[in-house]
Design a protein around this motif. Sequence first.
Motif, PDB file in Angstrom:
ATOM      1  N   GLN A  79       3.722  34.328 -29.946  1.00  0.00           N
ATOM      2  CA  GLN A  79       4.858  34.319 -28.789  1.00  0.00           C
ATOM      3  C   GLN A  79       4.751  35.465 -27.965  1.00  0.00           C
ATOM      4  OE1 GLN A  79       7.109  31.911 -28.132  1.00  0.00           O
ATOM      5  NE2 GLN A  79       6.123  30.952 -30.121  1.00  0.00           N
ATOM      6  N   ILE A  80       3.433  35.734 -27.499  1.00  0.00           N
ATOM      7  CA  ILE A  80       3.188  36.914 -26.463  1.00  0.00           C
ATOM      8  C   ILE A  80       2.904  36.431 -25.230  1.00  0.00           C
ATOM      9  CG2 ILE A  80       1.747  38.748 -25.782  1.00  0.00           C
ATOM     10  CD1 ILE A  80       1.175  39.393 -28.543  1.00  0.00           C
ATOM     11  N   SER A  81       3.669  36.684 -24.208  1.00  0.00           N
ATOM     12  CA  SER A  81       3.311  36.263 -22.805  1.00  0.00           C
ATOM     13  C   SER A  81       2.423  37.314 -22.011  1.00  0.00           C
ATOM     14  CB  SER A  81       4.359  36.395 -21.879  1.00  0.00           C
ATOM     15  OG  SER A  81       5.207  35.164 -22.421  1.00  0.00           O
ATOM     16  N   GLU A  82       1.212  36.640 -21.802  1.00  0.00           N
ATOM     17  CA  GLU A  82       0.235  37.567 -20.918  1.00  0.00           C
ATOM     18  C   GLU A  82      -0.180  36.921 -19.615  1.00  0.00           C
ATOM     19  OE1 GLU A  82      -3.428  37.254 -23.268  1.00  0.00           O
ATOM     20  OE2 GLU A  82      -2.687  38.640 -24.755  1.00  0.00           O
ATOM     21  N   VAL A  83      -0.532  37.711 -18.873  1.00  0.00           N
ATOM     22  CA  VAL A  83      -1.045  37.497 -17.297  1.00  0.00           C
ATOM     23  C   VAL A  83      -2.432  36.773 -17.353  1.00  0.00           C
ATOM     24  CG1 VAL A  83      -1.219  38.235 -14.950  1.00  0.00           C
ATOM     25  CG2 VAL A  83       0.522  39.177 -16.561  1.00  0.00           C
ATOM     26  N   LYS A  84      -2.626  35.753 -16.683  1.00  0.00           N
ATOM     27  CA  LYS A  84      -3.830  35.188 -16.445  1.00  0.00           C
ATOM     28  C   LYS A  84      -4.129  34.783 -14.899  1.00  0.00           C
ATOM     29  CE  LYS A  84      -6.558  30.969 -17.873  1.00  0.00           C
ATOM     30  NZ  LYS A  84      -5.969  29.650 -17.582  1.00  0.00           N
ATOM     31  N   THR A  85      -5.596  34.944 -14.471  1.00  0.00           N
ATOM     32  CA  THR A  85      -5.634  34.909 -13.081  1.00  0.00           C
ATOM     33  C   THR A  85      -5.836  33.229 -13.252  1.00  0.00           C
ATOM     34  OG1 THR A  85      -7.896  35.188 -13.522  1.00  0.00           O
ATOM     35  CG2 THR A  85      -6.458  36.830 -12.523  1.00  0.00           C
ATOM     36  N   GLY A  86      -5.305  32.522 -12.045  1.00  0.00           N
ATOM     37  CA  GLY A  86      -5.505  30.930 -11.939  1.00  0.00           C
ATOM     38  C   GLY A  86      -6.872  30.948 -11.214  1.00  0.00           C
ATOM     39  N   ARG A  87      -7.067  29.853 -10.800  1.00  0.00           N
ATOM     40  CA  ARG A  87      -8.215  29.237  -9.842  1.00  0.00           C
ATOM     41  C   ARG A  87      -8.128  29.949  -8.430  1.00  0.00           C
ATOM     42  NH1 ARG A  87      -9.402  23.126  -8.271  1.00  0.00           N
ATOM     43  NH2 ARG A  87     -11.799  23.656  -7.383  1.00  0.00           N
ATOM     44  N   VAL A  88      -9.381  30.459  -8.024  1.00  0.00           N
ATOM     45  CA  VAL A  88      -9.436  30.981  -6.621  1.00  0.00           C
ATOM     46  C   VAL A  88      -9.146  30.191  -5.629  1.00  0.00           C
ATOM     47  CG1 VAL A  88     -10.872  32.190  -5.243  1.00  0.00           C
ATOM     48  CG2 VAL A  88     -11.146  33.047  -7.646  1.00  0.00           C
ATOM     49  N   ASN A  89      -8.201  30.608  -4.721  1.00  0.00           N
ATOM     50  CA  ASN A  89      -7.804  29.801  -3.452  1.00  0.00           C
ATOM     51  C   ASN A  89      -8.657  30.030  -2.443  1.00  0.00           C
ATOM     52  OD1 ASN A  89      -6.349  27.812  -5.211  1.00  0.00           O
ATOM     53  ND2 ASN A  89      -4.750  29.486  -5.071  1.00  0.00           N
ATOM     54  N   LEU A  90      -8.757  29.114  -1.369  1.00  0.00           N
ATOM     55  CA  LEU A  90      -9.449  29.814  -0.074  1.00  0.00           C
ATOM     56  C   LEU A  90      -8.272  29.289   0.910  1.00  0.00           C
ATOM     57  CD1 LEU A  90     -12.792  28.029   0.300  1.00  0.00           C
ATOM     58  CD2 LEU A  90     -12.051  30.632  -0.471  1.00  0.00           C
ATOM     59  N   ASP A  91      -7.892  30.643   1.628  1.00  0.00           N
ATOM     60  CA  ASP A  91      -6.926  30.682   2.839  1.00  0.00           C
ATOM     61  C   ASP A  91      -6.950  29.849   3.994  1.00  0.00           C
ATOM     62  OD1 ASP A  91      -4.782  31.118   4.593  1.00  0.00           O
ATOM     63  OD2 ASP A  91      -5.101  33.190   4.673  1.00  0.00           O
ATOM     64  N   ARG A  92      -6.168  28.758   4.002  1.00  0.00           N
ATOM     65  CA  ARG A  92      -6.794  27.593   4.967  1.00  0.00           C
ATOM     66  C   ARG A  92      -5.838  27.629   6.433  1.00  0.00           C
ATOM     67  NH1 ARG A  92     -10.739  24.844   3.958  1.00  0.00           N
ATOM     68  NH2 ARG A  92     -11.158  24.777   1.705  1.00  0.00           N
ATOM     69  N   THR A  93      -5.774  28.933   6.784  1.00  0.00           N
ATOM     70  CA  THR A  93      -5.087  29.024   8.190  1.00  0.00           C
ATOM     71  C   THR A  93      -6.424  29.137   9.019  1.00  0.00           C
ATOM     72  OG1 THR A  93      -5.652  31.587   7.950  1.00  0.00           O
ATOM     73  CG2 THR A  93      -3.359  30.679   7.568  1.00  0.00           C
TER      74      THR A  93
END
Length: 130
Positions: free
Chosen positions: A53-67
């Motif tokens: 029951q431990i909440s940890e931080v994980k990085t998601g998939r790298v996104n490219l800025d579409r501007t």
Amino acid sequence: MSEFSKSLSVSSSALRAQAARLRHVSENISNADTPGYRRKTVPFESLTDPTSQISEVKTGRVNLDRTELERIFDPAHPLADESGHYEGTNVDLMIELADAREAQRSYEANLKMFEQARQMSSSLTELLRK
């Protein structure tokens, strides 16, 4: 798992996430003048371990800025089209520096939390020895 171990696990996951964020910010800054480069962002996700029951931080998939990429007029540039323009980058150095500062401060705060938990655990161990 002890409460000290849980707090160390949470803060270490946040340290890893902020380190990944800093890595991508530094890539963006180093490629700010690279034609066609798109800014990278990394989202954070909360991951809860069902057994502890431990909440940890994980990085998601790298996104490219579409501007839109900046259009630069330079007829002498090798990537210029027939109108003399080429696509620059969408990296804004002010935003990247602000993101780097935020990631640095978050990293330092999590490091402080990690160190405090380690010191409390060490102090408790010493008290129990007496």
